[in-house]
Design a protein around this motif. Sequence first.
Motif, PDB file in Angstrom:
ATOM      1  N   UNK A 210       0.822  -1.222   0.000  1.00 11.04           N
ATOM      2  CA  UNK A 210       0.000   0.000   0.000  1.00 11.04           C
ATOM      3  C   UNK A 210       0.851   1.265   0.000  1.00 11.04           C
ATOM      4  N   UNK A 211       0.220   2.354  -0.404  1.00  8.35           N
ATOM      5  CA  UNK A 211       0.819   3.696  -0.334  1.00  8.35           C
ATOM      6  C   UNK A 211       0.039   4.464   0.724  1.00  8.35           C
ATOM      7  N   UNK A 212       0.504   4.472   1.966  1.00  6.37           N
ATOM      8  CA  UNK A 212      -0.284   5.073   3.052  1.00  6.37           C
ATOM      9  C   UNK A 212      -0.587   6.550   2.816  1.00  6.37           C
ATOM     10  N   UNK A 213      -1.814   6.940   3.125  1.00 10.21           N
ATOM     11  CA  UNK A 213      -2.320   8.315   3.079  1.00 10.21           C
ATOM     12  C   UNK A 213      -2.536   8.832   1.657  1.00 10.21           C
ATOM     13  N   UNK A 214      -2.299   8.006   0.637  1.00 18.63           N
ATOM     14  CA  UNK A 214      -2.443   8.483  -0.741  1.00 18.63           C
ATOM     15  C   UNK A 214      -3.858   9.029  -0.959  1.00 18.63           C
ATOM     16  N   UNK A 215      -3.915  10.208  -1.573  1.00 20.85           N
ATOM     17  CA  UNK A 215      -5.190  10.810  -1.928  1.00 20.85           C
ATOM     18  C   UNK A 215      -5.860  11.587  -0.814  1.00 20.85           C
ATOM     19  N   UNK A 216      -5.311  11.532   0.373  1.00 20.33           N
ATOM     20  CA  UNK A 216      -5.939  12.268   1.480  1.00 20.33           C
ATOM     21  C   UNK A 216      -5.502  13.727   1.454  1.00 20.33           C
ATOM     22  N   UNK A 217      -6.364  14.612   1.951  1.00 20.04           N
ATOM     23  CA  UNK A 217      -5.969  16.025   2.023  1.00 20.04           C
ATOM     24  C   UNK A 217      -4.776  16.200   2.960  1.00 20.04           C
ATOM     25  N   UNK A 218      -4.071  17.311   2.813  1.00 16.36           N
ATOM     26  CA  UNK A 218      -2.945  17.616   3.672  1.00 16.36           C
ATOM     27  C   UNK A 218      -1.712  16.846   3.268  1.00 16.36           C
ATOM     28  N   UNK A 219      -0.708  16.899   4.118  1.00 13.05           N
ATOM     29  CA  UNK A 219       0.558  16.238   3.776  1.00 13.05           C
ATOM     30  C   UNK A 219       1.177  15.527   4.975  1.00 13.05           C
ATOM     31  N   UNK A 220       0.331  14.977   5.846  1.00 14.93           N
ATOM     32  CA  UNK A 220       0.846  14.111   6.904  1.00 14.93           C
ATOM     33  C   UNK A 220       1.257  12.765   6.305  1.00 14.93           C
ATOM     34  N   UNK A 221       2.100  12.049   7.046  1.00 15.60           N
ATOM     35  CA  UNK A 221       2.627  10.766   6.595  1.00 15.60           C
ATOM     36  C   UNK A 221       2.192   9.661   7.563  1.00 15.60           C
ATOM     37  N   UNK A 222       2.244   8.420   7.075  1.00 11.66           N
ATOM     38  CA  UNK A 222       2.023   7.248   7.921  1.00 11.66           C
ATOM     39  C   UNK A 222       2.814   6.093   7.334  1.00 11.66           C
ATOM     40  N   UNK A 223       3.530   5.358   8.202  1.00 11.92           N
ATOM     41  CA  UNK A 223       4.330   4.232   7.725  1.00 11.92           C
ATOM     42  C   UNK A 223       4.100   2.953   8.527  1.00 11.92           C
ATOM     43  N   UNK A 224       3.323   3.025   9.592  1.00 10.85           N
ATOM     44  CA  UNK A 224       3.071   1.837  10.397  1.00 10.85           C
ATOM     45  C   UNK A 224       2.341   0.769   9.596  1.00 10.85           C
ATOM     46  N   UNK A 225       1.325   1.178   8.818  1.00 11.06           N
ATOM     47  CA  UNK A 225       0.576   0.214   8.025  1.00 11.06           C
ATOM     48  C   UNK A 225       1.417  -0.434   6.941  1.00 11.06           C
ATOM     49  N   UNK A 226       2.363   0.311   6.394  1.00  6.73           N
ATOM     50  CA  UNK A 226       3.246  -0.246   5.369  1.00  6.73           C
ATOM     51  C   UNK A 226       4.132  -1.332   5.970  1.00  6.73           C
ATOM     52  N   UNK A 227       4.643  -1.073   7.143  1.00  6.17           N
ATOM     53  CA  UNK A 227       5.451  -2.082   7.845  1.00  6.17           C
ATOM     54  C   UNK A 227       4.620  -3.332   8.136  1.00  6.17           C
ATOM     55  N   UNK A 228       3.367  -3.128   8.565  1.00  4.52           N
ATOM     56  CA  UNK A 228       2.488  -4.260   8.853  1.00  4.52           C
ATOM     57  C   UNK A 228       2.185  -5.052   7.576  1.00  4.52           C
ATOM     58  N   UNK A 229       2.038  -4.347   6.451  1.00  5.20           N
ATOM     59  CA  UNK A 229       1.789  -5.027   5.180  1.00  5.20           C
ATOM     60  C   UNK A 229       2.966  -5.921   4.804  1.00  5.20           C
ATOM     61  N   UNK A 230       4.182  -5.460   5.059  1.00  5.88           N
ATOM     62  CA  UNK A 230       5.365  -6.285   4.804  1.00  5.88           C
ATOM     63  C   UNK A 230       5.279  -7.573   5.631  1.00  5.88           C
TER      64      UNK A 230
END
Length: 366
Positions: A210-230
């Motif tokens: 996945x590409x976390x936060x893609x398409x959401x307003x603003x420019x915050x980041x998230x990487x926990x879900x990407x790690x879980x996907x791995x």
Amino acid sequence: MTAEPDGPLTVLGIETSCDETAAAVVRRHPGGAPEILAEELFSQIDEHRPYAGVVPEIAARAHLDRLDGLTGRAMAAADLDFGALDGVAATAGPGLIGGVMVGATMGKAIAAAAGKPFLAVNHLEGHALSARMTGRVAFPFLLLLVSGGHCQLLLVQGVGRYRQLGTTVDDAVGEAFDKAARLLGLGYPGGPAIEAAAERARDPDRFDLPRPMRGRPGCDFSFSGLKTAVLHRLRALETPPTPDDAADMAAAFQEAVADALTERTGNGLRMAREREPALRRLVAAGGVAANRRLRRALEDLCAREGLDLSVPPQRYCTDNAAMIAWAGAERLALGLASPLDFAPRPRWPLESPEDSARTASDESAA
């Protein structure tokens, strides 16, 4: 407004915020031209590698053991004594508080003994201004700060003038690299390990992440879900990952990170231009900015958006004392200094309204 100094400013910088012990001497010439006179660094990677991460107590002890010798060597290499300095800068936060206290205390002691101004530098400001030390970058610019402990987008309008546009809601991107590398059995530190493994990938498109936060307003980041996907993709293999599995997953992870960072940075650019319509430069700093795949993605973004991209050389992307000395010199050029009772802090937002200190004239003019 403080007038530009007539002569050069020579500053000793000390960096002890995490697992790099460093000292450097930097000179800022009138007009802002930089000159790095000397730098010394001791990396603690070998001390922390068995634990797959930084152990604060080990880091603080290593700083205490090494800093005095490194500082002495830096001053000797610059062929200066402490009396020839115009100021002493030290990281005073954010970071591992034990290490921060070691460096800040030593900086204060040298400044007091030599009768020189002390400059308490925000470690993030060191990264923010490092591109001005290596590339003569003018204000304003958009800063993508990506490291083991930080992932932020900031509008940099001047020294001490920072506006945070976005930050991570969970893991910093460098932390995510470390965790993913641990899952893949690639070792520590994770960033270089994953980049090296990705270059060996036979099928970089094999794993869909996945590409976390893609398409959401603003420019915050998230990487926990990407790690879980791995983790879930690896479990689906039903057998321990082979070297080929690890290489393909590393490539997929690196690509997902690059996509996520550039998509959010694009949003941040639009937000920044609402305040600074003439903004024409993106700066990427911090250890993760050394990743070559990320640089290519940022170059593509800048080409589309009509931006210039500035990335400090790799040695100045990671933690170093030259950037702390330079940030101190930039502050000193504005007449800013810090009291000797300035308290080191583990957390210190870069856009904090509290300056290290202002001169009496600045305060009276405010």
